[in-house]
Design an enzyme around this catalytic site. Structure first.
Site, PDB file in Angstrom:
ATOM      1  N   ASN A 248       1.197  -0.995   0.463  1.00  0.00           N
ATOM      2  CA  ASN A 248      -0.022  -0.403   0.037  1.00  0.00           C
ATOM      3  C   ASN A 248       0.807   1.366   0.302  1.00  0.00           C
ATOM      4  O   ASN A 248       1.231   1.692   0.585  1.00  0.00           O
ATOM      5  CB  ASN A 248      -0.697   0.161   1.211  1.00  0.00           C
ATOM      6  N   TRP A 249       0.786   2.430  -0.737  1.00  0.00           N
ATOM      7  CA  TRP A 249       2.106   2.933  -1.186  1.00  0.00           C
ATOM      8  C   TRP A 249       0.985   3.767  -0.458  1.00  0.00           C
ATOM      9  O   TRP A 249       1.804   5.601  -0.494  1.00  0.00           O
ATOM     10  CB  TRP A 249       1.725   3.719  -2.777  1.00  0.00           C
ATOM     11  N   LYS A 250       0.151   4.308  -0.237  1.00  0.00           N
ATOM     12  CA  LYS A 250      -0.363   5.299   0.241  1.00  0.00           C
ATOM     13  C   LYS A 250      -0.690   6.875  -0.427  1.00  0.00           C
ATOM     14  O   LYS A 250      -0.008   6.729  -2.155  1.00  0.00           O
ATOM     15  CB  LYS A 250      -0.108   5.803   1.742  1.00  0.00           C
TER      16      LYS A 250
ATOM     17  N   GLY B 291       2.990  -1.123   4.237  1.00  0.00           N
ATOM     18  CA  GLY B 291       3.028   0.242   4.149  1.00  0.00           C
ATOM     19  C   GLY B 291       4.045   1.039   3.505  1.00  0.00           C
ATOM     20  O   GLY B 291       4.739   0.820   2.510  1.00  0.00           O
ATOM     21  N   GLY B 292       5.188   1.262   4.925  1.00  0.00           N
ATOM     22  CA  GLY B 292       6.322   1.208   4.210  1.00  0.00           C
ATOM     23  C   GLY B 292       7.220   1.109   3.441  1.00  0.00           C
ATOM     24  O   GLY B 292       7.515   1.341   2.498  1.00  0.00           O
TER      25      GLY B 292
ATOM     26  N   GLU C 205      -5.531  -5.497  11.133  1.00  0.00           N
ATOM     27  CA  GLU C 205      -3.811  -4.238  10.630  1.00  0.00           C
ATOM     28  C   GLU C 205      -4.578  -3.780  12.056  1.00  0.00           C
ATOM     29  O   GLU C 205      -5.182  -3.092  11.788  1.00  0.00           O
ATOM     30  CB  GLU C 205      -4.255  -3.148   9.367  1.00  0.00           C
TER      31      GLU C 205
ATOM     32  N   HIS D 143      -9.220   0.838   4.494  1.00  0.00           N
ATOM     33  CA  HIS D 143      -8.670   0.641   5.780  1.00  0.00           C
ATOM     34  C   HIS D 143      -8.566   2.110   7.051  1.00  0.00           C
ATOM     35  O   HIS D 143      -9.459   2.520   6.683  1.00  0.00           O
ATOM     36  CB  HIS D 143      -7.248   1.519   4.478  1.00  0.00           C
TER      37      HIS D 143
ATOM     38  N   GLY E 185       2.743   1.473  10.933  1.00  0.00           N
ATOM     39  CA  GLY E 185       3.475   2.997  10.269  1.00  0.00           C
ATOM     40  C   GLY E 185       4.301   3.938  11.803  1.00  0.00           C
ATOM     41  O   GLY E 185       4.601   4.439  11.928  1.00  0.00           O
TER      42      GLY E 185
ATOM     43  N   SER F 244       3.707  -2.525  10.652  1.00  0.00           N
ATOM     44  CA  SER F 244       4.767  -2.452  10.294  1.00  0.00           C
ATOM     45  C   SER F 244       5.794  -3.441  10.043  1.00  0.00           C
ATOM     46  O   SER F 244       6.512  -4.006  10.565  1.00  0.00           O
ATOM     47  CB  SER F 244       5.328  -2.214  11.566  1.00  0.00           C
TER      48      SER F 244
ATOM     49  N   GLU G 294      -7.289   3.733   8.468  1.00  0.00           N
ATOM     50  CA  GLU G 294      -6.895   5.523   7.875  1.00  0.00           C
ATOM     51  C   GLU G 294      -8.019   6.375   7.262  1.00  0.00           C
ATOM     52  O   GLU G 294      -8.161   7.695   7.536  1.00  0.00           O
ATOM     53  CB  GLU G 294      -5.633   5.991   6.739  1.00  0.00           C
TER      54      GLU G 294
HETATM   55  C1  PEP Z   1      -0.640  -0.404   5.938  1.00  0.00           C
HETATM   56  O1  PEP Z   1      -0.784   0.870   5.342  1.00  0.00           O
HETATM   57  O2  PEP Z   1      -1.883  -1.084   5.973  1.00  0.00           O
HETATM   58  C2  PEP Z   1       0.472  -0.539   6.795  1.00  0.00           C
HETATM   59  C3  PEP Z   1       0.466  -1.478   7.359  1.00  0.00           C
HETATM   60  O3  PEP Z   1       1.273   0.618   6.865  1.00  0.00           O
HETATM   61  P1  PEP Z   1       2.827   0.386   7.225  1.00  0.00           P
HETATM   62  O4  PEP Z   1       3.330  -0.542   6.812  1.00  0.00           O
HETATM   63  O5  PEP Z   1       3.849   1.215   7.451  1.00  0.00           O
HETATM   64  O6  PEP Z   1       2.375   0.012   9.125  1.00  0.00           O
END
Ligand code: PEP
Length: 246
Positions: free
Chosen positions: A9-11, A227-228, A160, A90, A166, A206, A92
């Site tokens: 997920n590049w957000k 994500g990251g 999640e 998600h 994050g 994470s 967010e």
């Molecule tokens: C996400 O955005 O779904 C996520 C899991 O982010 P990260 O891996 O950066 O915690």
């Protein structure tokens, strides 16, 4: 058969230059690799993905197919761009855009009607975790967000924990196992064992090259939503390799 699936997920990150990362990703034959870039990059990402055995997904969709919804993108538009997955629910978006379970359910239905697979996100807040409410929250999100008619082809569930996204904080393996076993049991009760056993369950929050192999040890963890660490092929490739080796 249940799919091993690694989704990135590049957000709201990345530009057309970042699409070069796609060509550097290695997708093993027994793993489905999905990249979810921002909407303006979907079309080009799908072209590059097709050359590299990658699947492309969007990060959200509107529940209607079209109309006067300025700024929104519909599931048929996402399919038309060449994508095959959509992240819905998600945290967010649940938090920042006030999306409720019923909204997530409507979006999941829209993805199915367009022939897409929903990566449906659920997860508890730190407050819920500390109050020992995690499984109640998960049960409510599953029953409220997942439409009737789920199959292994149209649904992937991503667990999640909000407090792990994050933050660099990751639940213990036992905590991950407990929730994933619970999700499998809830899906089994609702859709039957044949369907539920084949639905891929992802852990997200994470996930990094250094912790992926341990997380993938859990029987009901079939992959990760990342994500990251999905932004750079150098970070995402080791996660994909750990999944392939699990
Ligand atoms: C996400 O955005 O779904 C996520 C899991 O982010 P990260 O891996 O950066 O915690």
């Amino acid at each position: 058969m249940r799919r091993k699936l690694a989704a990135g997920n590049w957000k709201m990150n990345g530009s057309s230059a970042a699409l070069a990362e796609l060509s550097a990703l290695a997708a093993p034959a027994d793993c489905t690799v999905v990249i979810c870039p921002p909407a303006p990059l979907l079309f080009r990402a799908a072209e590059i993905g097709a050359e590299n055995s990658l699947h492309i997904g969007a990060q959200d969709c509107h529940h209607e197919n079209g109309g006067a919804f300025t700024g929104d993108v519909s599931a048929p538009m996402i399919a038309d761009a060449g994508a095959s997955y959509v992240i819905v629910g998600h945290s967010e978006r649940r938090e920042a855009c006030n999306e409720r379970n019923r909204d997530v359910r409507a979006k999941a239905k829209a993805t199915w009607a367009a022939g897409l697979t929903a990566i449906l996100c659920i997860g508890e807040s730190l407050e819920d975790r500390e109050a020992d409410n995690t499984l109640d929250i998960i049960a409510g999100q599953l029953s409220g967000s997942v439409p009737n008619g789920a199959t292994a082809d149209n649904l992937v569930v991503a667990y999640e924990p909000i407090w792990a996204i994050g933050t660099g904080k990751v639940p213990t393996l036992d905590q991950i196992k407990e929730v994933h076993d619970f999700i499998r049991a809830e899906l089994t009760e609702r859709f039957g064992a044949t369907v539920a056993n084949d639905i891929s369950l992802l852990y997200g929050g994470s996930v990094k090259p250094g912790n992926a192999a341990e997380i993938f040890q859990a029987e009901n963890v079939d992959g990760a939503l990342v994500g990251g660490a999905s932004l750079k092929a150098d970070d995402f490739n080791p996660i994909i390799a750990a999944l392939a080796a699990s």
